[in-house]
Write a protein that holds these residues in place. Structure first.
Motif: not given
Lengths: 469, 469
Positions: A184, A341, B177, B180-181, B184-185
C-alpha cells in the motif's frame, strides 16, 4: 419561560448535574422546549430543584457546549434552534463477520502458509521485551522515525547484506507492519498510472492488493526459469512483481541468466522497476541461500521486500522494503510524513533479537527443523506412489506433486478431504482466468506438521488416492 | 574443457565448497569461462583439488541453482549463456535521511502535538506484556483477524459506547497501526473518484494523506460553529472530514445544530459520508465529554476514527475505525483480505489494559494532570498581557492566543524563539493558499510542559513579547 419539572434522584449513580442536563436535552430534542424559549436562570433553577447553583451551572455549560442552548449576554439561556433532529437509536448489528463458514473438519492440514510456532523463542522474546520496557524509557513511547528506528534499520541492513547479498544502507529501508501495508505504501510512493506485471500463477495476496490499489495488472506466463522476459517485453508494464529466489506457488528458482534479462528489461525504459518479494528465502535445503536479485542491481531498479512473518512469526507484523535511490527520493517527497506502523517497543525487541545473534540461531534451528520435515515428507511420498513427479522441493516450506495420469485436482482434493487431510490445488493460484494443465497439481506445505503427523497424513493420502494403506 | 586453477584455503572461514563455487562463478561472470564451455566432472575436479567429491558436488549444485552452469544429461556440466551480466557493486548511500536540519535550540516547546510520557503506566504495561507472553501462547503468534482481535474490538466498542456515545458492534470496528494507516485503508475501501471536503484550517497530516491518496480535495470555511454546511452544500464533495468534538487546530466544538445540518447533508445524496476524527476528545475540562457525532447518526453515514496515540502514547501505534454497515460491506468485499497491521501481543496488552480498568484510571489521571497544566497556563497568561483573547481552551491539550494589535505571527514566533521558547502560528494549518487574518494567532500546547516549565516559559514569553519580565 419554560417550567422545568425534573424529579432528581439523589444518591443515584448518575450525578445530579447530568440528570438535569439529560432531562433538558431530551425536552429540547423532543420539542417540549421549543427553539427560542427561555430557560430559567441558574439561580432560579437551583432554588427550584434544591441543588447547588454550581450543579445547575455545570448542566447548562454542558448543554451550551453541545449547542442545545444558547447564552445571550445580559439576558440568560435560550433553547437553540434544532431542526430535523435525528433520534439516537442503536445501530443495527452487522452480522457479516459473525457468519463463519461451516468448514470440513480436517485431521491434517498441509497448508503452504504454515509456520511452526512451537519453536518460537518465547523465553528470549519475553526477556527482550522485559529489557525494553524499563522505567526510564519515555523515548520508547514517543513518536518515532516514519521509516522505522535507525537501529533496527541498521540491523536489517547488515543482516540483508550478509545473508541475502542485498546492498543497501539503512537510509534505504522502510520498516512496516506487514507486506500488505508495504505494498500500500509503495503504491502511494509510486503514485497512480502504473501497470504491474505478475507471474501466473502468483501470490494471490499481492495480486489482490495491486488490483485493490487500482494498478493496471497484466499477467506474464512462466517457464521453468520463472517469468518470461520476452513476454514481459511485449506488455505495457512498467513494474514487474517477482519472487526470484523461490516463486510462490511454483517454487521456481530464477537462474542468473533470467535475472540478468529481467534487470536489462528494467533499464530499457525510464521509471521501470522490479519488485522483488523475497518472502521465504531463509529456508533452502541445498547449498547456501541464493543471493537476492537486488544484489545484482547496479542501476537502482529493484525494490526489495522481505518479511519476518515466515522466519519469526506471522503475528509480529514486521516487514521491510529496500528502496533504490530514486524511489527513496519519491518516498521522502510524497510519503515521508506517513507515520510508522510498527510500535517502537516491537522494533527494539526485534533489533536486539537480530543484534544479539538470536535471529541467526533461530533461523538455523528452523532450517534444521524444516529440512527434517522436508526429508521425511519426500521419503514418505516416494513410498506412496509413482504416478506423480515432485517440484519446488529445494527451498521454502512446501512442494508440489504433479500427477500425470489424467487425475483431476478436484478429485484429489476431495478424496483427501474425505480422509481428513486438507491439501491445496495449484489452480487457485492462477489469476485472470488462466488455468493450469488438466492434470492435478497438488501443493503440500509442511511447516506446520511434525514428523509423526507427516507420516500419518501421507498414510491417509495413500489410502485416499490409491485405495490402500 | 576449461582448466580450473583454484588455490583453496584450507581451514578458512569460508567453506571449501563455497570457495570453489565463488571461484567458478567469478570466472563465468568475467568471461574467462565462456558460455557453452564444459566444466570438469565432479570426480575429476575433486581429485584435481584434493577435496571430497561431495564438496565439489555442493559447489556445482549451488552454481546450478543460481543458473551459472547447466547440467546436460549423460554429458556433464556446461557454463550457461550469460550476456550483459551486471557487476555487483555497492549501491551508493542515500544521504537524504541523514541530513538533519540544524534546528534552533529551544528551552521550552509549546508543541500542540505533545503527550506527557512521564505518566505512562510503565509498570502496568510491562506486567501486562509479561502476562501475555507465556509459553503456551503459540496462538498469539499466528496470523490474526484482519480487523483486529475480537476481544480487543469488544473492549473498544464497550469503551466507545460508554465514554463517547458511539453506537457500534465489534464487527464494525477495524483496528489499525495509526490514523495514517486507517486513512489509507479507508481510501482502499471507498475506492477512487471521491472528493473530500476539509475544514480550513485543518489537521495537516490528514490533508496530506488525502492529497497523497489521490482524493480530490476541497476546503470549506469555518465559522465559530465549525465547518459551514451551507458552503459544503455548494461543493461537489461526497466526503466531509471533520473533528466535531474539538477541531484541530482551532479547538472549535461543533454545536448540536451544526451536527444535525451535517448529518442532513450526508443523507441528501447517496454514498455521502462524514469522516469523524475524534482524536483527543478524552480531554475535556468543562462538564462531561461531548458525545461523538457518530452517536447521532441513524442513517449509517458517519465513519468514526479514534486513536490511542493521544490518550496512551503515540508510539504504541494503535487506532480504530468504526464503519457504518454499508462501509463494512465494502470493507469485506474489497479489503477483507488485508492483514492486520497491529501485532497480536500489542492488541492483547491493550485489551487487558482496557478491560482491567487501567485505561479509565489512566485517562482520569491524565485528565487531572492536563487540567492542572491548563489552569496554570490560563492563570499565567492572564498575568502576561491584555492585548489578546484566548480560544479553544475547553478541551484538548492546546489553546490559541488571538492578538489584536496588529502584531504579526512571524514577529511573535521570532521574538519567542529569540528567548528560547517555541510557539506555533495558526497560519501553518491553512491549506490551499488560504490565510488567516493578518493579526497573530499563536497555538500553545501544554501536554509536554509541567507546572514549573509553564511558569518559566510564560515568563520568557512576557519578556519576549512585552519587553519586561
Amino acid at each position: 419561560m419554560y417550567e422545568l419539572t425534573i424529579s432528581l434522584r439523589q444518591g443515584d449513580r448518575i450525578p445530579l448535574y447530568e440528570q438535569i442536563y439529560g432531562y433538558i436535552r431530551n425536552e429540547i430534542r423532543e420539542g417540549r422546549i421549543s427553539s427560542g424559549e427561555k430557560l430559567p436562570s441558574t439561580r432560579m433553577l437551583s432554588r427550584h430543584l434544591d441543588v447547588s447553583r454550581s450543579t445547575v451551572e455545570l448542566a447548562y455549560e454542558q448543554l451550551l457546549s453541545e449547542g442545545y442552548i444558547e447564552s445571550r449576554p445580559y439576558r440568560g439561556y435560550y433553547a437553540a434552534q434544532i431542526e430535523g433532529l435525528y433520534q439516537i437509536h442503536p445501530v443495527r448489528k452487522v452480522g457479516k463477520a459473525d457468519k463463519k463458514r461451516n468448514r470440513a473438519q480436517y485431521l491434517y492440514d498441509f497448508t503452504p502458509n504454515g509456520v511452526d510456532l512451537n519453536s518460537f523463542p518465547y523465553n528470549t522474546w519475553r526477556r527482550l521485551s522485559r529489557e525494553c520496557l524499563v522505567d526510564d524509557r519515555a523515548e520508547l513511547f514517543r513518536l518515532g522515525c516514519p521509516q522505522g528506528e535507525a537501529g533496527l534499520r541498521s540491523a536489517i541492513s547488515a543482516y540483508l547484506h550478509q545473508a541475502r547479498g542485498v546492498n543497501c544502507s539503512p537510509e534505504q529501508i522502510v520498516v512496516g507492519a506487514g507486506n500488505d501495508y508495504l505494498l500500500m505504501l509503495l503504491c502511494a510512493v509510486l503514485g497512480t498510472g502504473h501497470r504491474v506485471a505478475l507471474e501466473n500463477p502468483t501470490y494471490k495476496q499481492a495480486y489482490r492488493m495491486f488490483k485493490n490499489l487500482s494498478f493496471d495488472i497484466c499477467t506474464v506466463d512462466m517457464d521453468q526459469k520463472g517469468m518470461r522476459v520476452d513476454v514481459l517485453d511485449k506488455t505495457e508494464a512498467d513494474l514487474a512483481f517477482v519472487m526470484p529466489s523461490h516463486q510462490y506457488p511454483l517454487g521456481t528458482v530464477m537462474p542468473i541468466r533470467r535475472r540478468m534479462e529481467l534487470l536489462q528489461w528494467s533499464v530499457k525504459k525510464q521509471d521501470r522497476y522490479i519488485i522483488e518479494d523475497d518472502y521465504d528465502s531463509e529456508f533452502r535445503y541445498k547449498g547456501k541461500p541464493i543471493p537476492a536479485l537486488q544484489g545484482y542491481d547496479a542501476e537502482g531498479r529493484v525494490i526489495y521486500i522481505g518479511t519476518f512473518s515466515k522466519s519469526i512469526a506471522p503475528a509480529i507484523r514486521m516487514s521491510y522494503m529496500v528502496m533504490p535511490e530514486s524511489v527513496c527520493e519519491m518516498y521522502h517527497r510524497r510519503c515521508g510524513f506517513i507515520n510508522s506502523t510498527v510500535s517502537k517497543v516491537d522494533q527494539m525487541i526485534l533489533q536486539k533479537f537480530i543484534e544479539d545473534g538470536h535471529y541467526e540461531r533461530h533461523l538455523n534451528k528452523m532450517r534444521a527443523l524444516y529440512r527434517n520435515r522436508h526429508d521425511i515428507l519426500l521419503a514418505e511420498l516416494k513410498e506412496m506412489g509413482t504416478d506423480f513427479s515432485i517440484s519446488g522441493e529445494n527451498a521454502g516450506v512446501h512442494l508440489l506433486l504433479h500427477f500425470g495420469s489424467g487425475r483431476t485436482e478436484e478429485e484429489m482434493i476431495r478424496l483427501a478431504a474425505a480422509n481428513g487431510v486438507r491439501v491445496y490445488g495449484l489452480s487457485e493460484y492462477y489469476v485472470d482466468g488462466a488455468s493450469p494443465s488438466e492434470n492435478a497439481v497438488i501443493l503440500l506445505g509442511y511447516a506446520n506438521m511434525d514428523e509423526k503427523k507427516i507420516k500419518e497424513a501421507v498414510h491417509l493420502l495413500k489410502k485416499a488416492w490409491y485405495g490402500n494403506a
